[in-house]
Design a protein around this motif. Sequence first.
Motif, PDB file in Angstrom:
ATOM      1  N   ARG A   4       0.169   7.738   4.804  1.00  0.00           N
ATOM      2  CA  ARG A   4      -0.541   7.907   3.531  1.00  0.00           C
ATOM      3  C   ARG A   4      -0.612   9.377   3.189  1.00  0.00           C
ATOM      4  NH1 ARG A   4      -6.436   7.590   1.827  1.00  0.00           N
ATOM      5  NH2 ARG A   4      -6.231   6.682  -0.233  1.00  0.00           N
ATOM      6  N   GLU A  33      -8.068  -2.389   3.265  1.00  0.00           N
ATOM      7  CA  GLU A  33      -7.746  -1.163   4.000  1.00  0.00           C
ATOM      8  C   GLU A  33      -9.017  -0.348   4.139  1.00  0.00           C
ATOM      9  OE1 GLU A  33      -4.685   0.143   4.857  1.00  0.00           O
ATOM     10  OE2 GLU A  33      -3.582  -1.651   4.257  1.00  0.00           O
ATOM     11  N   CYS A  57       0.848  -1.177   0.000  1.00  0.00           N
ATOM     12  CA  CYS A  57       0.000   0.000   0.000  1.00  0.00           C
ATOM     13  C   CYS A  57       0.894   1.241   0.000  1.00  0.00           C
ATOM     14  CB  CYS A  57      -0.847  -0.065   1.265  1.00  0.00           C
ATOM     15  SG  CYS A  57      -2.378   0.766   1.092  1.00  0.00           S
ATOM     16  N   VAL A  67       2.511   4.882   0.074  1.00  0.00           N
ATOM     17  CA  VAL A  67       2.110   6.128   0.736  1.00  0.00           C
ATOM     18  C   VAL A  67       1.441   7.084  -0.255  1.00  0.00           C
ATOM     19  CG1 VAL A  67       3.075   8.193   1.843  1.00  0.00           C
ATOM     20  CG2 VAL A  67       3.944   5.922   2.454  1.00  0.00           C
ATOM     21  N   TRP A 125      -9.591   7.041   8.349  1.00  0.00           N
ATOM     22  CA  TRP A 125      -8.577   6.171   7.740  1.00  0.00           C
ATOM     23  C   TRP A 125      -7.765   5.426   8.808  1.00  0.00           C
ATOM     24  CZ3 TRP A 125      -3.363   7.977   8.318  1.00  0.00           C
ATOM     25  CH2 TRP A 125      -2.404   7.140   7.754  1.00  0.00           C
ATOM     26  N   SER A 126      -7.383   6.137   9.881  1.00  0.00           N
ATOM     27  CA  SER A 126      -6.491   5.533  10.882  1.00  0.00           C
ATOM     28  C   SER A 126      -7.204   4.467  11.708  1.00  0.00           C
ATOM     29  CB  SER A 126      -5.950   6.605  11.827  1.00  0.00           C
ATOM     30  OG  SER A 126      -6.993   7.120  12.625  1.00  0.00           O
ATOM     31  N   GLU A 146       2.298   0.291  16.090  1.00  0.00           N
ATOM     32  CA  GLU A 146       1.435   0.187  14.904  1.00  0.00           C
ATOM     33  C   GLU A 146       1.446   1.540  14.216  1.00  0.00           C
ATOM     34  OE1 GLU A 146      -2.588  -1.095  15.504  1.00  0.00           O
ATOM     35  OE2 GLU A 146      -1.948  -2.823  16.669  1.00  0.00           O
ATOM     36  N   TYR A 147       1.667   1.539  12.937  1.00  0.00           N
ATOM     37  CA  TYR A 147       1.603   2.841  12.254  1.00  0.00           C
ATOM     38  C   TYR A 147       1.129   2.673  10.808  1.00  0.00           C
ATOM     39  CZ  TYR A 147       5.991   1.575  10.058  1.00  0.00           C
ATOM     40  OH  TYR A 147       6.935   0.921   9.332  1.00  0.00           O
ATOM     41  N   ARG A 148       0.569   3.725  10.282  1.00  0.00           N
ATOM     42  CA  ARG A 148       0.146   3.796   8.875  1.00  0.00           C
ATOM     43  C   ARG A 148       0.611   5.126   8.334  1.00  0.00           C
ATOM     44  NH1 ARG A 148      -6.218   1.950   8.970  1.00  0.00           N
ATOM     45  NH2 ARG A 148      -5.868   0.087  10.195  1.00  0.00           N
TER      46      ARG A 148
END
Length: 376
Positions: free
Chosen positions: A347, A182, A64, A66, A214-215, A343-345
């Motif tokens: 985008r 997602e 996925c 960024v 989103w998060s 934990e991280y995302r």
Amino acid sequence: MSQPGPNTPRFLFATCHVGAEQALINEWARIHPGWKPAFRRPGFLTFKAPEDWRPSAFPGAIFCPVFALSIGLSYGGVEGESLEELAQKWWALAGDLPFHRVHVWQRETKPPELRPDDAPLPSQTLLAQTARETLQRTCPRLPSAGQAAFDPERPAAFGDLVLNCIVIEENHWWLGYHSVMESHSRYPGGVFPIYLPEHAVSRAWLKMEEALQWSEFPIRAGSRWAELGSAPGGASQALLDRGMYVLGIDPAEMHPAVLQHPRFTHLRRRSTQTPRRVFRNIRWLLSDMNVPPNYTLTAVESIVTHPIVNIRGVILMLKLSKWSQADRLPFWLTRIQSWGYNEYRVRQLYHNRQEICVAALQRPFRRKRQVQRRRF
Ligand SMILES: C[S@@+](CC[C@H](N)C(=O)[O-])C[C@H]1O[C@@H](n2cnc3c(N)ncnc32)[C@H](O)[C@@H]1O
């Protein structure tokens, strides 16, 4: 679930902000060397797989990036003189691919800086609407959801298989395919159906609401947030609208509507001049300062690593003065993880401009052990 067969394409497509194409190509090359950019239009790219790539049984189980708003398997484009011709060719290309949903949207045509706040979402432009209506009318085999399978505001379920129709030009549609893995890929083009409310004092409201959706942070009404760089106050309002308490830290003036909110407190100073004790009861931190990423990271680090502060999750808007700064992302993420966020995302959100959003969470959440005062 069908297994990848001989007709599974060896291309992936990705959509992105206009202007972010090269950043996406660079990111892809860094993470998956061997893939080659192929068809390219502003806001839309395809990538050809290297020889040794084995397509996944789950079309969405792809990395996925960024800088991608959406990503999926790419089955190619169709051209036609009329809507009916386009639809007939598009359905023929889709063949017998199983699906639960059909997402139809138009690629971005303008950089986000030039997009008016009231611009239609990519799934609601005139071209996207007419494409969707035509595909709906000519659909050869309705999935179990019936006509609702085309509804852009109805989120697909996790695991759903989705046919993607991306309108490249009026006479040129693309066929993509993904399974929903997602939060954002539940909606056409990876764009949440979020609209700026009349009371919002800045467009940062949209950005914050998108970041929260989103998060998927486990937040409840009544949670305590601090925002670094809170003026004039759109992002704080998005939090207040969800029932949060917000401490806004900014040397600039807040909008009176935000200032008067009973759950909002303003500290009119820079983050660096703010005593750490004010963060004692804060559990969530947002940073939206218009400063370079390293400044933001240093400011946030000095707060979240302080012994008396216990912040469970952070949302950081990192402004990129040059796209090439995105190459520093792996270092930034290592630094954020070193603060205890496992934990991280990351985008570039639809409502971000030349910036990216990092959402980092500590799970399970553990308060720091307070140094006990000895009693004699
Ligand atoms: C993009 S604006 C923030 C928009 C705001 N989040 C909203 O929702 O309306 C950036 C803000 O960062 C603030 N800022 C810049 N450096 C700062 C610092 N060191 N500490 C606190 N705020 C800072 C600026 O004063 C400016 O108001």
